[in-house]
Design a protein around this motif. Sequence first.
Motif, PDB file in Angstrom:
ATOM      1  N   ARG A  76       7.487 -16.064  -4.637  1.00 42.43           N
ATOM      2  CA  ARG A  76       7.027 -16.831  -3.491  1.00 42.43           C
ATOM      3  C   ARG A  76       5.896 -17.738  -3.935  1.00 42.43           C
ATOM      4  O   ARG A  76       5.164 -17.431  -4.880  1.00 42.43           O
ATOM      5  CB  ARG A  76       6.536 -15.900  -2.372  1.00 42.43           C
ATOM      6  N   THR A  77       5.717 -18.869  -3.257  1.00 43.02           N
ATOM      7  CA  THR A  77       4.598 -19.754  -3.547  1.00 43.02           C
ATOM      8  C   THR A  77       3.571 -19.639  -2.439  1.00 43.02           C
ATOM      9  O   THR A  77       3.856 -19.153  -1.338  1.00 43.02           O
ATOM     10  CB  THR A  77       5.070 -21.222  -3.660  1.00 43.02           C
ATOM     11  N   LEU A 126      15.187 -10.425   1.049  1.00 44.87           N
ATOM     12  CA  LEU A 126      14.391  -9.253   0.713  1.00 44.87           C
ATOM     13  C   LEU A 126      15.253  -7.999   0.645  1.00 44.87           C
ATOM     14  O   LEU A 126      14.971  -7.080  -0.137  1.00 44.87           O
ATOM     15  CB  LEU A 126      13.260  -9.077   1.720  1.00 44.87           C
ATOM     16  N   HIS A 127      16.303  -7.942   1.460  1.00 43.02           N
ATOM     17  CA  HIS A 127      17.249  -6.822   1.376  1.00 43.02           C
ATOM     18  C   HIS A 127      17.847  -6.758  -0.032  1.00 43.02           C
ATOM     19  O   HIS A 127      17.956  -5.681  -0.630  1.00 43.02           O
ATOM     20  CB  HIS A 127      18.348  -7.011   2.420  1.00 43.02           C
ATOM     21  N   GLU A 170       0.827  -1.205   0.000  1.00 46.30           N
ATOM     22  CA  GLU A 170       0.000   0.000   0.000  1.00 46.30           C
ATOM     23  C   GLU A 170       0.863   1.258   0.000  1.00 46.30           C
ATOM     24  O   GLU A 170       0.564   2.231  -0.683  1.00 46.30           O
ATOM     25  CB  GLU A 170      -0.931  -0.022   1.215  1.00 46.30           C
ATOM     26  N   GLN A 171       1.953   1.224   0.756  1.00 49.26           N
ATOM     27  CA  GLN A 171       2.863   2.366   0.762  1.00 49.26           C
ATOM     28  C   GLN A 171       3.452   2.613  -0.619  1.00 49.26           C
ATOM     29  O   GLN A 171       3.578   3.758  -1.071  1.00 49.26           O
ATOM     30  CB  GLN A 171       3.991   2.124   1.761  1.00 49.26           C
ATOM     31  N   VAL A 172       3.833   1.543  -1.298  1.00 48.06           N
ATOM     32  CA  VAL A 172       4.416   1.662  -2.638  1.00 48.06           C
ATOM     33  C   VAL A 172       3.414   2.286  -3.609  1.00 48.06           C
ATOM     34  O   VAL A 172       3.775   3.141  -4.430  1.00 48.06           O
ATOM     35  CB  VAL A 172       4.891   0.277  -3.121  1.00 48.06           C
ATOM     36  N   VAL A 209       7.881  -7.078  -5.224  1.00 48.96           N
ATOM     37  CA  VAL A 209       8.765  -7.169  -4.060  1.00 48.96           C
ATOM     38  C   VAL A 209       8.085  -6.572  -2.828  1.00 48.96           C
ATOM     39  O   VAL A 209       8.231  -7.098  -1.720  1.00 48.96           O
ATOM     40  CB  VAL A 209      10.117  -6.492  -4.346  1.00 48.96           C
ATOM     41  N   ALA A 210       7.322  -5.505  -3.001  1.00 48.03           N
ATOM     42  CA  ALA A 210       6.579  -4.938  -1.872  1.00 48.03           C
ATOM     43  C   ALA A 210       5.584  -5.956  -1.325  1.00 48.03           C
ATOM     44  O   ALA A 210       5.441  -6.116  -0.101  1.00 48.03           O
ATOM     45  CB  ALA A 210       5.857  -3.670  -2.306  1.00 48.03           C
ATOM     46  N   TRP A 211       4.895  -6.654  -2.209  1.00 50.55           N
ATOM     47  CA  TRP A 211       3.964  -7.708  -1.789  1.00 50.55           C
ATOM     48  C   TRP A 211       4.709  -8.798  -1.025  1.00 50.55           C
ATOM     49  O   TRP A 211       4.230  -9.299   0.005  1.00 50.55           O
ATOM     50  CB  TRP A 211       3.266  -8.293  -3.016  1.00 50.55           C
ATOM     51  N   GLU A 212       5.888  -9.181  -1.497  1.00 51.71           N
ATOM     52  CA  GLU A 212       6.665 -10.211  -0.817  1.00 51.71           C
ATOM     53  C   GLU A 212       7.055  -9.773   0.596  1.00 51.71           C
ATOM     54  O   GLU A 212       7.097 -10.595   1.520  1.00 51.71           O
ATOM     55  CB  GLU A 212       7.907 -10.571  -1.630  1.00 51.71           C
ATOM     56  N   PHE A 213       7.350  -8.501   0.764  1.00 50.43           N
ATOM     57  CA  PHE A 213       7.656  -7.997   2.106  1.00 50.43           C
ATOM     58  C   PHE A 213       6.483  -8.211   3.044  1.00 50.43           C
ATOM     59  O   PHE A 213       6.658  -8.584   4.209  1.00 50.43           O
ATOM     60  CB  PHE A 213       8.011  -6.507   2.042  1.00 50.43           C
TER      61      PHE A 213
END
Length: 399
Positions: free
Chosen positions: A393-394, A316-317, A71-73, A298-302
């Motif tokens: 990610r799965t 993630l870094h 959401e921030q992204v 990547v934001a979703w993965e975080f």
Amino acid sequence: MEFAYTPRLAELKDRARALTEKIMPFEDECERHNGLSTESHASIKAAVLGSGLQAINTATEFGGAGLSVLEQVVVQDELGKLTNALWDTVWRPANPLAHASAEQRERYLIPSARGERRDAVAISESAAGSDFSAAQTTALPDGDGGYVINGEKWFVTVGDVADYLIVLAYVEPEHAPTMFLVDVATPGVAITNVPRYTHTFVYEHPEFSFTDVRVGADAVLGGIGAGLELTRDWFTEERLMIGARTIGAAERALTHAVDWARERVQGGQPLINRQLIQGMIADSVVDITTNRALTHQVAWEFDQADLSDPDQRKTLHAKAATVKLAASEASNRVADRAVQIFGGRGYIRDYPVERLWRELRVDRIWEGTSEIQRLVIANETNKRGLEKLLSFRTLTDQR
């Protein structure tokens, strides 16, 4: 696999767009006067609070909007369309404040979320830029439970208006990297230089000196020795947000360029009918769409990750470094093409494409240069394996 915005994300994007449109009229004032008047800042602050997008990375219980990373992204993508870094008027307390004690939250985090206080992160030094572990600022125990801080900090963005700093210093004799909350009004804290930079930024990036600055034990943020870990976490979040903002900026530059190419007639035809112009537009579309997709992924993965797991955290870094590298480089290409399409007008500061071109250059430098991002990515590839950086990610990994 779902790629559509949810109603919640679509609403946030619309709200961020509306806020961006309210702030955009202040761009010319900021460019012409190297900043904004007190009245303009007050008007923007009211708009931010009215939008509910203040402190989007801070929990609602502490006065923030409490948005997820994705959401921030989405919000930052829209705010990135503002020139003169006016996106920074929409404040986000630095994420090390998430580790604040109850007393520190009351004193620093909650007022910051409300827009009543402003923080600035003081990490870089004259001899410590991308390698922040080389910082030489020290904090010596004073014998009464407190510390005496000595050193200097460079490139302290928003330092001209911040009333407190988040300072990385080494506690001696253990040489333990530690974050300190230091009020700017504390004796011994001084701005020594305010450099002029290529871009016109709504705030400044002053240099600070710390001369026998005394702070109590309650100034320690996150614990003695936690400074480098908190710094890496801050860089990780900032790199993702840079990815989002730069793609938003690139979209605005391309939108202006396409509109201009439709209107501008050369040799009896609109520029947009010329194949060389079409090629620049097409390449820019590719740069924007691919990097927006990566940033959102990547934001979703975080949001799905267990950040208490060191392996996931470090992977993630590296993915955030990938976003920052790819998006900042791509947005610079788009802005450069937009200037070229505008021709001589693209080099006039009155035009947003010129400002975007000039401002995006720093995104390949701050929060870690493009070269540092490449090192982070390559090192994590070696340590954790290529597959973790390239794969999705799965559902079995999803929390």
